[in-house]
Motif scaffolding. Structure first.
Motif, PDB file in Angstrom:
ATOM      1  N   HIS A 148      -6.635  19.706  -0.268  1.00  0.00           N
ATOM      2  CA  HIS A 148      -7.382  18.477  -0.024  1.00  0.00           C
ATOM      3  C   HIS A 148      -6.422  17.419   0.505  1.00  0.00           C
ATOM      4  O   HIS A 148      -5.225  17.479   0.258  1.00  0.00           O
ATOM      5  CB  HIS A 148      -8.009  17.944  -1.325  1.00  0.00           C
TER       6      HIS A 148
ATOM      7  N   SER B 234      -7.617  22.266 -10.968  1.00  0.00           N
ATOM      8  CA  SER B 234      -7.655  22.281  -9.516  1.00  0.00           C
ATOM      9  C   SER B 234      -8.617  23.368  -9.078  1.00  0.00           C
ATOM     10  O   SER B 234      -8.775  24.376  -9.743  1.00  0.00           O
ATOM     11  CB  SER B 234      -6.260  22.555  -8.949  1.00  0.00           C
ATOM     12  N   CYS B 235      -9.241  23.129  -7.948  1.00  0.00           N
ATOM     13  CA  CYS B 235     -10.159  24.138  -7.424  1.00  0.00           C
ATOM     14  C   CYS B 235      -9.406  25.172  -6.594  1.00  0.00           C
ATOM     15  O   CYS B 235      -9.974  26.179  -6.196  1.00  0.00           O
ATOM     16  CB  CYS B 235     -11.252  23.473  -6.592  1.00  0.00           C
TER      17      CYS B 235
ATOM     18  N   CYS C 225      -5.604  17.163  -6.255  1.00  0.00           N
ATOM     19  CA  CYS C 225      -6.344  17.074  -7.525  1.00  0.00           C
ATOM     20  C   CYS C 225      -5.539  16.350  -8.595  1.00  0.00           C
ATOM     21  O   CYS C 225      -6.085  15.531  -9.344  1.00  0.00           O
ATOM     22  CB  CYS C 225      -6.709  18.469  -8.024  1.00  0.00           C
TER      23      CYS C 225
ATOM     24  N   HIS D 205     -12.747  13.224  -2.024  1.00  0.00           N
ATOM     25  CA  HIS D 205     -12.241  14.340  -2.825  1.00  0.00           C
ATOM     26  C   HIS D 205     -13.337  14.878  -3.746  1.00  0.00           C
ATOM     27  O   HIS D 205     -13.510  16.092  -3.864  1.00  0.00           O
ATOM     28  CB  HIS D 205     -11.025  13.899  -3.648  1.00  0.00           C
TER      29      HIS D 205
ATOM     30  N   CYS E  58     -14.492  18.742  -4.161  1.00  0.00           N
ATOM     31  CA  CYS E  58     -13.886  19.441  -5.295  1.00  0.00           C
ATOM     32  C   CYS E  58     -14.783  19.346  -6.529  1.00  0.00           C
ATOM     33  O   CYS E  58     -14.804  18.320  -7.211  1.00  0.00           O
ATOM     34  CB  CYS E  58     -12.507  18.837  -5.575  1.00  0.00           C
TER      35      CYS E  58
END
Length: 100
Positions: free
Chosen positions: A7, A2-3, A11, A37, A41
């Motif tokens: 979102h 995951s960043c 993720c 997404h 991301c």
């Protein structure tokens, strides 16, 4: 993976359904959410790019081989079990029972 940013589509959801996206096996509305997404991301975009490259490599190297009908049926049956959430046995459920 995951960043760490929030979102609309999480993720983990994107990564859980990445192959459905790659294989165009999801509704267009979901595909659009995934595309959005990937724009937001970079870790998921990187994973998507890697999986897409692997898929293309496999197709190039193995794409001309015919899959035996029985193998295809076994794989599709196992995928159906996985998608339905049923426990997937470790042994071949399509094989004839062995006599003792």
């Amino acid at each position: 993976m995951s960043c760490g940013e929030p979102h609309e589509t999480d993720c983990s959801e994107v990564l859980d359904h990445l192959y459905e996206f790659l294989d165009s096996e999801m509704p267009d509305v979901d595909r659009d959410k995934f595309k959005q997404h990937f724009q937001e991301c970079s870790p998921c975009l990187e994973k998507y790019g890697l999986e897409e490259a692997v898929k293309k490599l496999v197709k190039r190297c193995c794409g001309h081989d015919d899959v035996p009908t029985d193998l295809r049926a076994k794989v599709l049956g196992r995928l159906d079990l996985i998608r339905s959430g049923q426990a997937v046995p470790e042994h071949d459920v399509t094989a004839a029972p062995q006599e003792s």
